[in-house]
Design an enzyme around this catalytic site. Structure first.
Site, PDB file in Angstrom:
ATOM      1  N   SER A 127       5.676  46.752   2.425  1.00 36.97           N
ATOM      2  CA  SER A 127       6.424  47.505   1.411  1.00 36.97           C
ATOM      3  C   SER A 127       5.499  48.397   0.598  1.00 36.97           C
ATOM      4  CB  SER A 127       7.140  46.553   0.449  1.00 36.97           C
ATOM      5  OG  SER A 127       7.821  47.303  -0.543  1.00 36.97           O
ATOM      6  N   HIS A 184      13.538  41.661  -0.614  1.00 38.02           N
ATOM      7  CA  HIS A 184      12.881  42.713  -1.410  1.00 38.02           C
ATOM      8  C   HIS A 184      13.735  43.980  -1.405  1.00 38.02           C
ATOM      9  CE1 HIS A 184      10.601  46.497  -1.459  1.00 38.02           C
ATOM     10  NE2 HIS A 184       9.880  45.933  -2.392  1.00 38.02           N
ATOM     11  N   ASN A 185      14.209  44.369  -0.249  1.00 38.81           N
ATOM     12  CA  ASN A 185      14.978  45.610  -0.159  1.00 38.81           C
ATOM     13  C   ASN A 185      16.330  45.509  -0.841  1.00 38.81           C
ATOM     14  OD1 ASN A 185      12.772  46.380   1.511  1.00 38.81           O
ATOM     15  ND2 ASN A 185      14.123  47.908   2.447  1.00 38.81           N
ATOM     16  N   GLU A 188      15.556  45.921  -4.331  1.00 37.00           N
ATOM     17  CA  GLU A 188      15.220  47.345  -4.518  1.00 37.00           C
ATOM     18  C   GLU A 188      16.485  48.162  -4.721  1.00 37.00           C
ATOM     19  OE1 GLU A 188      12.567  49.113  -1.449  1.00 37.00           O
ATOM     20  OE2 GLU A 188      14.221  50.515  -1.146  1.00 37.00           O
TER      21      GLU A 188
HETATM   22  C1  6PG Z   1       9.609  49.749   1.134  1.00 43.20           C
HETATM   23  C2  6PG Z   1      10.966  50.410   1.299  1.00 43.20           C
HETATM   24  C3  6PG Z   1      11.182  50.910   2.714  1.00 43.20           C
HETATM   25  C4  6PG Z   1      12.612  51.377   2.993  1.00 43.20           C
HETATM   26  C5  6PG Z   1      12.982  52.566   2.162  1.00 43.20           C
HETATM   27  C6  6PG Z   1      14.301  53.205   2.602  1.00 43.20           C
HETATM   28  O1  6PG Z   1       9.598  48.564   0.806  1.00 43.20           O
HETATM   29  O2  6PG Z   1       8.621  50.464   1.313  1.00 43.20           O
HETATM   30  O3  6PG Z   1      11.956  49.421   1.014  1.00 43.20           O
HETATM   31  O4  6PG Z   1      10.896  49.827   3.613  1.00 43.20           O
HETATM   32  O5  6PG Z   1      12.707  51.762   4.328  1.00 43.20           O
HETATM   33  O6  6PG Z   1      13.169  52.132   0.856  1.00 43.20           O
HETATM   34  O7  6PG Z   1      15.290  52.205   2.548  1.00 43.20           O
HETATM   35  P1  6PG Z   1      16.823  52.645   2.499  1.00 43.20           P
HETATM   36  O8  6PG Z   1      16.982  53.856   3.406  1.00 43.20           O
HETATM   37  O9  6PG Z   1      17.570  51.445   3.042  1.00 43.20           O
HETATM   38  O10 6PG Z   1      17.131  52.992   1.069  1.00 43.20           O
END
Ligand code: 6PG
Length: 467
Positions: A127, A184-185, A188
């Site tokens: 990440s 985590h995502n 996010e």
């Molecule tokens: C990270 C991000 C990454 C992710 C982008 C786009 O941890 O660096 O989470 O892995 O691919 O954030 O994610 P979305 O297109 O699902 O918003």
């Protein structure tokens, strides 16, 4: 020159990770499906080129790496990973290690771990985006511990550091690392959505210009909300394009590669409530339905209306964000606990909070407090930790005021509202699920328990048929 590690896939993330590895003093072999990309990568590597072995065939690539080999895959998640493994494995020995560093679905990583034969397999969530890959990502590993230990010196060297501690940790077997990355995502998505909701209250409710909103966010970034996402949200709020605020000309349709959706699917499978994250994924899906939203506005009138003077204060908005963040992370860590139980993992919650403190997209100062709270109270929900319970007692009045004002004036706050509803549900000792039980028993004789009588599968006096 014999390489100590190899990397396949010189897209943005792969190229940045390879440069990071070279910069930390390792000799790295690289291969890309398009040979020209491989040569261009080395040509543009500058002083690091001396540590990079550019190869044109997989056989040459594998031969360039000192056995037992560690090979990082940075290719798109999905079938491409399986194809790459299939193309590689004939070149590998039983102690050679393939490491999938893409955004794989953890079920795929479980499958690939189980299927690894004639080679070994790790799956790791990385990440931090391009910047993180180049200068220090957060790394969440999954697979056999001994395989992690073998490649850990490289991963710890390239990872972000929090006060000198690498943000690179083994989470558990199989897909454990990719599962933690999915959580985590999901978080996010929720962090981003809550910021967007508060931005909406300031823009539509309080009539604030983007630059002024940026100043508020900058101020918050010096307090309990300090985080990468607050920092960049302040920056994008202040960005200007052709004399206009950049935000004011960006179309309001959010994209998504689907990583947050995976989190919601798994939470439902695990019966683990994550309403703030669910609301954030829902909000992205709704944002993509622009034409439907425009039609709704034409029929019903625009939802958001200006708030009356004094309806909410900027201080209350900050409190709402603090409360929403704590509630969201409490849900996220509870999901991790549910997965640990379901999959027989022993996911290290304090270490997960620690590995997120730097490098990753959700990095923030509050994560250090969360690590401490999780360490001090294993098995206790984050919101019941005294530190966070006190913060919630202080901040939820602001959250309630903001959610109330939003509801009263058509300012959509799905994530913040979901957080508040969950908070109130989690402090209701006598809920209304007795009505659910009565309904289910009435139409389906599903049975219930009673407060005044022992036993399960009891029934009400309704005969089980519709009146
Ligand atoms: C990270 C991000 C990454 C992710 C982008 C786009 O941890 O660096 O989470 O892995 O691919 O954030 O994610 P979305 O297109 O699902 O918003």
């Amino acid at each position: 020159m014999a390489a100590q590690i190899g990397l396949i896939g010189l897209g943005t993330m792969g190229a940045m990770l390879a440069l990071n590895i070279a910069e930390k003093g390792f000799q790295i072999a690289v291969w890309n499906r398009t040979t020209a990309v491989t040569h261009q990568f080395k040509a543009e590597a500058g002083a690091l080129a001396g540590q990079i072995v550019a190869t044109e065939t997989l056989a040459e690539f594998v031969a360039a790496i000192t056995p037992p080999r560690s090979i990082i895959l940075m290719v798109p998640a999905g079938p491409v990973v399986d194809d790459q493994i299939a193309a590689l494995k004939g070149h590998l020995g039983p102690d050679d290690l393939i490491i999938d560093a893409g955004n794989a679905n953890f079920h795929d990583t479980n499958r690939r771990s189980a299927a690894a034969s004639g080679y070994r397999f790790l799956g790791m969530g990385v990440s931090g985006g391009e910047e993180g890959a180049r200068h220090g990502p957060s790394i969440m590993g999954g697979g056999a511990r001994e395989d992690w230990d073998r490649v850990a010196p490289v991963l710890e060297a390239i990872s972000a550091k929090y006060e000198g501690t690498p943000c690179a940790t083994w989470m558990g077997p199989g897909g454990a690392g990719h599962f933690v990355k999915a959580v985590h995502n999901g978080i996010e998505y929720a962090d981003m959505q809550m910021i967007a909701e508060i931005y909406g209250v300031m823009r539509d409710g309080l009539g604030m210009e983007a630059a002024a909103i940026g100043d508020v966010l900058d101020g918050w970034n010096k307090g309990p909300l300090q985080s990468y996402l607050i920092e960049i949200s302040a920056a994008v709020s202040k960005a200007v394009d052709g004399g206009k605020p950049m935000l004011d000309v960006i179309l309001d349709k959010a994209g998504q590669k689907g990583t947050g959706r995976w989190t919601v699917i798994e939470a439902q499978q695990l019966s683990a409530p994550i309403p703030v994250i669910e609301a954030a994924v829902m909000a992205r899906n709704v944002s993509a339905r622009l034409e439907e939203r425009q039609a709704g506005e034409a029929v019903f009138g625009a939802a958001p209306v200006a708030l009356p003077a004094g309806a909410v204060t900027v201080a209350q908005l900050e409190q709402a964000m603090i409360a929403g963040k704590i509630l969201c992370y409490a849900q996220g860590f509870a999901l991790i606990v549910a997965a640990s139980a379901e999959f027989g993992w022993d996911l290290p919650l304090p270490d997960i909070a620690r590995v997120w403190r730097e490098g990753c997209i959700i990095r923030s100062s509050m994560l250090n407090d969360m690590a401490t709270a999780l360490e001090q109270g294993p098995g206790r929900g984050l919101m019941l930790a005294p530190f966070f319970a006190d913060h919630l007692k202080a901040a939820t009045p602001g959250l309630r005021a903001v959610v109330s004002a939003g509801a009263a004036h058509g300012l959509p706050l799905p994530a913040l509202s979901a957080g508040l509803a969950w908070f109130d549900m989690m402090r209701t000792g006598r809920s209304t699920a007795n009505m659910i039980q009565a309904q289910r028993d009435f139409f389906g004789a599903h049975g219930f328990e009673r407060l005044d009588q022992a036993g399960k599968g009891l029934h009400g006096p309704w005969g089980g048929h519709m009146v």
